[in-house]
Design an enzyme around this catalytic site. Structure first.
Site, short mmCIF file in Angstrom:
data_model
loop_
_atom_site.label_atom_id
_atom_site.label_comp_id
_atom_site.label_asym_id
_atom_site.label_seq_id
_atom_site.Cartn_x
_atom_site.Cartn_y
_atom_site.Cartn_z
N HIS A 66 0.82 -1.21 0.00
CA HIS A 66 0.00 0.00 0.00
C HIS A 66 0.86 1.26 0.00
O HIS A 66 0.47 2.28 -0.58
CB HIS A 66 -0.94 -0.01 1.21
CG HIS A 66 -2.11 -0.92 1.05
ND1 HIS A 66 -3.33 -0.70 1.65
CD2 HIS A 66 -2.26 -2.07 0.34
CE1 HIS A 66 -4.17 -1.68 1.33
NE2 HIS A 66 -3.53 -2.53 0.54
N ASP A 67 2.01 1.19 0.65
CA ASP A 67 2.90 2.34 0.65
C ASP A 67 3.46 2.60 -0.75
O ASP A 67 3.44 3.73 -1.24
CB ASP A 67 4.05 2.11 1.64
CG ASP A 67 4.98 3.31 1.74
OD1 ASP A 67 4.48 4.45 1.81
OD2 ASP A 67 6.21 3.12 1.76
N VAL A 70 1.35 4.31 -3.66
CA VAL A 70 0.94 5.72 -3.55
C VAL A 70 2.20 6.57 -3.37
O VAL A 70 2.86 6.49 -2.35
CB VAL A 70 -0.01 5.94 -2.35
CG1 VAL A 70 -0.52 7.38 -2.34
CG2 VAL A 70 -1.19 4.97 -2.42
N ASP A 74 7.76 5.44 -0.07
CA ASP A 74 8.34 6.59 0.65
C ASP A 74 7.86 6.73 2.08
O ASP A 74 8.06 7.76 2.71
CB ASP A 74 8.06 7.88 -0.11
CG ASP A 74 6.58 8.27 -0.13
OD1 ASP A 74 5.73 7.44 0.26
OD2 ASP A 74 6.28 9.41 -0.52
N GLU A 87 -3.10 9.15 3.92
CA GLU A 87 -3.30 7.85 3.27
C GLU A 87 -3.92 6.83 4.21
O GLU A 87 -4.79 6.05 3.82
CB GLU A 87 -1.95 7.31 2.76
CG GLU A 87 -1.40 8.04 1.56
CD GLU A 87 -0.01 7.55 1.18
OE1 GLU A 87 0.28 6.35 1.34
OE2 GLU A 87 0.81 8.38 0.74
N PRO A 161 -5.25 -0.98 -5.50
CA PRO A 161 -6.28 -1.85 -6.09
C PRO A 161 -7.24 -2.38 -5.03
O PRO A 161 -6.80 -3.03 -4.07
CB PRO A 161 -5.46 -2.99 -6.71
CG PRO A 161 -4.09 -2.44 -6.88
CD PRO A 161 -3.89 -1.49 -5.73
N HIS A 191 -1.47 -13.49 -0.76
CA HIS A 191 -2.75 -13.81 -0.13
C HIS A 191 -2.75 -15.22 0.46
O HIS A 191 -3.73 -15.63 1.06
CB HIS A 191 -3.90 -13.67 -1.13
CG HIS A 191 -4.21 -12.26 -1.48
ND1 HIS A 191 -5.16 -11.91 -2.43
CD2 HIS A 191 -3.71 -11.08 -1.02
CE1 HIS A 191 -5.21 -10.59 -2.54
NE2 HIS A 191 -4.34 -10.07 -1.70
#
Length: 326
Positions: A66-67, A70, A74, A87, A161, A191
């Site tokens: 997730h970092d 976006v 960073d 975020e 996503p 997953h």
């Protein structure tokens, strides 16, 4: 001669531009001189705590994902906002865990090497170490990432996503980060460990097209079991469910087997069977060994870990991971 130099410079500039946003000026053992024990400090901290919370492996790899999606890898996913628009306030990140764990590692590193090791590198290193300590694959983590100071909820919502993604959406969002369909299949393999809240997939059980129906792509018996034993209503947002039932603590190939049996928990899992390239990759992975999967997964993780990273003067080293201007 000057003309030749100009041509050479122009060609060099062109080639640098062709490298694309996913490449970065990272290197192995970046902190060898500035903080020699940095990577061992992270590794030891993970080793000392992961046995008490093995589910953190899945949580940290999700945080890393997730970092990176976006503004690149960073550390901006860690930033708190008093106005609720960072975020971590976006819907995809409301169930992300491990913030306190990263903060704790940062505290130890700051005591040893103040202002040296970035929060972005801590996420990258800790997620790898946690997966390794739970028996999963190992991969190289070049370091030297710098932290960002901008964190917007709207950007997280637009770029991460969602579990309701179809293959077109998945392909687009991954391509935006320089990742291809093979990377999509391999990274989805994460997953195989971890859990999900019912709210991420109950629309498939109760209201797939808005008419109170069930997703026909989901195995009927599996759906019935989820309804009766796990998620009794569309509005259940507290119950957690294994993403890879019976094998959620083991990094293996069973996730892909379930996907082919129409038992992938998310719509995005099922979507992998609707494209000939992704379906072919799943079948190829399943005909190979776990070791081969680990090797390929490692390459995609290394690739993801380089997405749009900030290096040198392009970023900062935040002294507190949750504070933008620290």
């Amino acid at each position: 001669m000057n003309c030749l130099r100009a041509i050479a410079f122009s060609l060099s500039f062109f080639l640098v531009g062709m490298v694309g946003p996913i490449q970065a000026q990272l290197q192995m053992n970046f902190y060898a001189n500035s903080c020699p024990n940095a990577e061992k400090i992270v590794q030891d901290f993970v080793s000392n705590h992961i046995s008490n919370a093995p589910s953190l492996a899945a949580a940290l790899i999700r945080m890393h994902f997730h970092d990176c999606f976006v503004r690149g890898c960073d550390g901006s996913v860690l930033i708190n906002s008093t106005s609720g628009n960072a975020e971590r306030d976006a819907t995809p990140n409301l169930t992300v865990r491990g913030f306190g764990f990263i903060d704790a590692i940062k505290t130890v590193l700051e005591a040893q090497c103040p202002g040296i090791v970035s929060c972005a590198d801590i996420i990258a290193l800790a997620s790898r170490d946690a997966v390794v300590f739970t028996g999963g694959p190992n991969w190289s983590v070049p370091t030297g990432r710098r932290d960002g100071r901008i964190s917007n909820a709207s950007e997280a919502l637009a770029n991460i996503p969602p579990p309701t993604s179809n293959i077109t959406n998945l392909q687009t969002l991954f391509a935006n980060q320089g990742l291809d369909l093979k990377d999509l299949v391999l990274l989805s393999g994460a997953h195989t460990i971890g859990v999900s809240h019912c709210s991420s997939f109950t629309n498939r059980l109760y209201n797939f097209t808005g008419r109170g129906d069930q997703d026909p792509a989901l195995d009927g018996a599996y759906a019935a079991n989820l309804k009766s034993r796990k998620c009794p209503s569309l509005n259940d947002n507290k119950t957690i469910v294994e993403m890879d039932p019976g094998s959620r603590k083991t990094f293996d190939l069973s996730y892909y087997q379930l996907v082919l049996k129409r038992r992938g928990l998310f719509q995005s899992d099922s979507a992998l069977t609707t494209n000939p390239t992704t379906l072919s990759n799943i079948n190829r992975i399943l005909t190979g060994s776990v070791e081969s999967f680990f090797s390929e997964f490692a390459k995609s993780m290394e690739k993801m870990g380089r997405i749009n990273v900030k290096t040198g003067s392009a970023g900062v080293v935040r002294r507190q991971c949750s504070v933008a201007n620290s």
